[in-house]
Motif scaffolding. Structure first.
Motif, PDB file in Angstrom:
ATOM      1  N   SER A 196       0.835  -1.214   0.000  1.00  0.00           N
ATOM      2  CA  SER A 196       0.000   0.000   0.000  1.00  0.00           C
ATOM      3  C   SER A 196       0.867   1.260   0.000  1.00  0.00           C
ATOM      4  O   SER A 196       0.545   2.249  -0.692  1.00  0.00           O
ATOM      5  CB  SER A 196      -0.913  -0.006   1.228  1.00  0.00           C
ATOM      6  OG  SER A 196      -1.765  -1.139   1.212  1.00  0.00           O
ATOM      7  N   LEU A 197       1.964   1.252   0.757  1.00  0.00           N
ATOM      8  CA  LEU A 197       2.852   2.417   0.798  1.00  0.00           C
ATOM      9  C   LEU A 197       3.502   2.660  -0.564  1.00  0.00           C
ATOM     10  O   LEU A 197       3.583   3.816  -1.028  1.00  0.00           O
ATOM     11  CB  LEU A 197       3.923   2.210   1.868  1.00  0.00           C
ATOM     12  CG  LEU A 197       3.440   2.224   3.319  1.00  0.00           C
ATOM     13  CD1 LEU A 197       4.586   1.893   4.279  1.00  0.00           C
ATOM     14  CD2 LEU A 197       2.823   3.574   3.668  1.00  0.00           C
ATOM     15  N   PHE A 198       3.966   1.594  -1.208  1.00  0.00           N
ATOM     16  CA  PHE A 198       4.568   1.754  -2.534  1.00  0.00           C
ATOM     17  C   PHE A 198       3.538   2.250  -3.550  1.00  0.00           C
ATOM     18  O   PHE A 198       3.842   3.072  -4.426  1.00  0.00           O
ATOM     19  CB  PHE A 198       5.180   0.432  -2.989  1.00  0.00           C
ATOM     20  CG  PHE A 198       6.473   0.105  -2.301  1.00  0.00           C
ATOM     21  CD1 PHE A 198       7.516   1.018  -2.269  1.00  0.00           C
ATOM     22  CD2 PHE A 198       6.649  -1.118  -1.674  1.00  0.00           C
ATOM     23  CE1 PHE A 198       8.704   0.727  -1.634  1.00  0.00           C
ATOM     24  CE2 PHE A 198       7.837  -1.431  -1.035  1.00  0.00           C
ATOM     25  CZ  PHE A 198       8.865  -0.502  -1.009  1.00  0.00           C
ATOM     26  N   LEU A 199       2.303   1.751  -3.439  1.00  0.00           N
ATOM     27  CA  LEU A 199       1.249   2.199  -4.355  1.00  0.00           C
ATOM     28  C   LEU A 199       0.934   3.675  -4.134  1.00  0.00           C
ATOM     29  O   LEU A 199       0.777   4.451  -5.098  1.00  0.00           O
ATOM     30  CB  LEU A 199      -0.010   1.354  -4.143  1.00  0.00           C
ATOM     31  CG  LEU A 199      -1.231   1.767  -4.975  1.00  0.00           C
ATOM     32  CD1 LEU A 199      -0.939   1.612  -6.473  1.00  0.00           C
ATOM     33  CD2 LEU A 199      -2.449   0.941  -4.577  1.00  0.00           C
ATOM     34  N   LEU A 200       0.844   4.093  -2.857  1.00  0.00           N
ATOM     35  CA  LEU A 200       0.568   5.487  -2.536  1.00  0.00           C
ATOM     36  C   LEU A 200       1.676   6.394  -3.062  1.00  0.00           C
ATOM     37  O   LEU A 200       1.402   7.475  -3.621  1.00  0.00           O
ATOM     38  CB  LEU A 200       0.427   5.639  -1.017  1.00  0.00           C
ATOM     39  CG  LEU A 200       0.019   7.018  -0.513  1.00  0.00           C
ATOM     40  CD1 LEU A 200      -1.376   7.378  -1.019  1.00  0.00           C
ATOM     41  CD2 LEU A 200       0.035   7.058   1.015  1.00  0.00           C
ATOM     42  N   LYS A 201       2.910   5.960  -2.899  1.00  0.00           N
ATOM     43  CA  LYS A 201       4.022   6.765  -3.386  1.00  0.00           C
ATOM     44  C   LYS A 201       3.969   6.896  -4.906  1.00  0.00           C
ATOM     45  O   LYS A 201       4.224   7.968  -5.473  1.00  0.00           O
ATOM     46  CB  LYS A 201       5.338   6.106  -2.944  1.00  0.00           C
ATOM     47  CG  LYS A 201       6.592   6.953  -3.197  1.00  0.00           C
ATOM     48  CD  LYS A 201       7.230   6.661  -4.518  1.00  0.00           C
ATOM     49  CE  LYS A 201       8.456   7.525  -4.757  1.00  0.00           C
ATOM     50  NZ  LYS A 201       8.977   7.420  -6.132  1.00  0.00           N
ATOM     51  N   ASP A 202       3.616   5.819  -5.596  1.00  0.00           N
ATOM     52  CA  ASP A 202       3.568   5.843  -7.050  1.00  0.00           C
ATOM     53  C   ASP A 202       2.438   6.734  -7.555  1.00  0.00           C
ATOM     54  O   ASP A 202       2.551   7.385  -8.603  1.00  0.00           O
ATOM     55  CB  ASP A 202       3.382   4.423  -7.582  1.00  0.00           C
ATOM     56  CG  ASP A 202       3.597   4.342  -9.078  1.00  0.00           C
ATOM     57  OD1 ASP A 202       4.715   4.637  -9.537  1.00  0.00           O
ATOM     58  OD2 ASP A 202       2.632   3.989  -9.789  1.00  0.00           O
ATOM     59  N   VAL A 203       1.327   6.781  -6.780  1.00  0.00           N
ATOM     60  CA  VAL A 203       0.195   7.627  -7.188  1.00  0.00           C
ATOM     61  C   VAL A 203       0.510   9.100  -6.950  1.00  0.00           C
ATOM     62  O   VAL A 203       0.243   9.958  -7.790  1.00  0.00           O
ATOM     63  CB  VAL A 203      -1.085   7.202  -6.445  1.00  0.00           C
ATOM     64  CG1 VAL A 203      -2.207   8.223  -6.678  1.00  0.00           C
ATOM     65  CG2 VAL A 203      -1.527   5.822  -6.901  1.00  0.00           C
ATOM     66  N   LEU A 204       1.060   9.416  -5.781  1.00  0.00           N
ATOM     67  CA  LEU A 204       1.307  10.816  -5.429  1.00  0.00           C
ATOM     68  C   LEU A 204       2.545  11.383  -6.107  1.00  0.00           C
ATOM     69  O   LEU A 204       2.595  12.564  -6.449  1.00  0.00           O
ATOM     70  CB  LEU A 204       1.462  10.947  -3.909  1.00  0.00           C
ATOM     71  CG  LEU A 204       0.227  10.568  -3.082  1.00  0.00           C
ATOM     72  CD1 LEU A 204       0.513  10.715  -1.595  1.00  0.00           C
ATOM     73  CD2 LEU A 204      -0.969  11.438  -3.494  1.00  0.00           C
ATOM     74  N   SER A 205       3.570  10.560  -6.256  1.00  0.00           N
ATOM     75  CA  SER A 205       4.803  11.050  -6.852  1.00  0.00           C
ATOM     76  C   SER A 205       5.350  10.016  -7.825  1.00  0.00           C
ATOM     77  O   SER A 205       6.330   9.311  -7.530  1.00  0.00           O
ATOM     78  CB  SER A 205       5.825  11.362  -5.763  1.00  0.00           C
ATOM     79  OG  SER A 205       7.040  11.817  -6.331  1.00  0.00           O
TER      80      SER A 205
END
Length: 324
Positions: A300-309
């Protein structure tokens, strides 16, 4: 001290099974026994496994696991210097050779457990004996353990005709027994062990568990000799081949000989089913859950990072060049 329980069941009443610091207290005290009762909390389908469990007993120490003579367990009477060194200090004591030698063989779990009765929820007894044969690996039975070379046994026509003092052609005693051995069916046997005057065999060390006819081929002994990897472990003592309905009361009679107080450990009697993946082990499921949660959080953290940045493909900022 016993901490006995059924699968998903409460602890059993163990009053009277304490032996303190004195091993063989019950065996030496006119075969004294104690009683353990369990109540089945659910229907149990065969095979129903009966295990003993030990806490804080380190069978995985290298010094312990190597303390045995493999050729001796296979019946050899000759011992090489390396095996003799591994077996010390339980190899030759007071001029008497210990056979089998070593720490593993001479710390055998020697409690005697019998299934006294099973009373169904309707108050009627259930005929379901505790089977103690077929608990060891077949490969161990066939390839790793054998009676000493020269061992012999003979079934007698009657107990009165079973003369252990019979002499051979050289005028020596033909049999090792002082009196005939009577098996569970009431049949009398006489037996011979080589070098018996200078050797203490397993049936003499643990007469409450091992018969002279079996010796090292006793299945409880073979199960014990397959050492455990962790300090808390279970070993199979027997199994029940009949279904047990919920609410049934199982009564076990125990001759408690194995002292655990001196090693600050404990022992338990555990009754439960086994499945295609073995017995019940909540730790494996818990491990899978923990690893799964960690993987989900990181994903989830990697996905969030990929979406935001998000990282632009072939971005030159992430390239490094050699300096001229």
């Amino acid at each position: 001290m016993y901490e006995s329980h059924l699968k998903n069941g409460p602890a059993a009443d163990i009053t009277g099974c304490e032996i303190g610091e004195n091993p063989n207290k019950m065996y030496l005290n006119n075969s004294e026994t104690c009683e353990i009762q369990m109540v089945a909390t659910g229907d149990m389908d065969p095979p129903i496994m009966v295990h003993y469990e030990l806490y804080n007993f380190y069978q995985n120490y290298r010094r312990y696991t190597t303390s045995k003579d493999l050729s001796q367990l296979l019946g050899s009477l000759n011992q090489d210097s390396v095996s003799a060194l591994y077996c010390e200090p339980l190899n030759i004591m007071g001029g008497i050779r210990i056979n089998p030698c070593g720490l593993v063989a001479n710390t055998l779990f020697n409690d005697v457990i019998t299934l006294d009765s099973i009373i169904g929820p309707d108050g009627e007894p259930i005929n379901a004996p505790l089977v103690e044969q077929g608990i060891a690996w077949r490969s161990d039975l066939e390839w790793k353990f054998a009676q000493p070379e020269g061992f012999a046994s003979e079934e007698c026509s009657s107990c009165d005709a079973c003369d252990c003092g019979e002499l051979n052609a050289q005028g020596e005693r033909a049999w090792s027994c002082n009196e005939p051995y009577v098996d569970g069916d009431g049949v009398c046997w006489r037996y011979f062990y080589p070098q018996d005057n200078t050797t203490q065999y397993l049936y003499e060390t643990y007469p409450m568990v091992v018969s002279p006819l079996e010796g090292v081929t006793n299945e409880h002994f073979i199960v014990w000799m397959r050492t455990a990897a962790l300090p808390r472990f279970r070993k199979l003592y027997g199994y029940i081949e009949q279904p047990i309905p919920a609410g049934s009361t199982l009564t076990f009679r125990v001759q408690a000989n194995f002292a655990v107080e001196r090693l600050k450990g404990a022992k338990a009697l555990v009754v439960g089913n086994t499945y295609i993946f073995g017995g019940k082990n909540p730790w494996l499921g818990l491990l899978f859950l923990v690893v799964g949660v960690i993987a989900a959080v990181l994903g989830s953290l990697f996905l969030l990072k990929d979406v935001l940045s998000p990282r632009r493909l072939a971005d030159k900022r992430y390239l490094s060049y050699k300096e001229d």
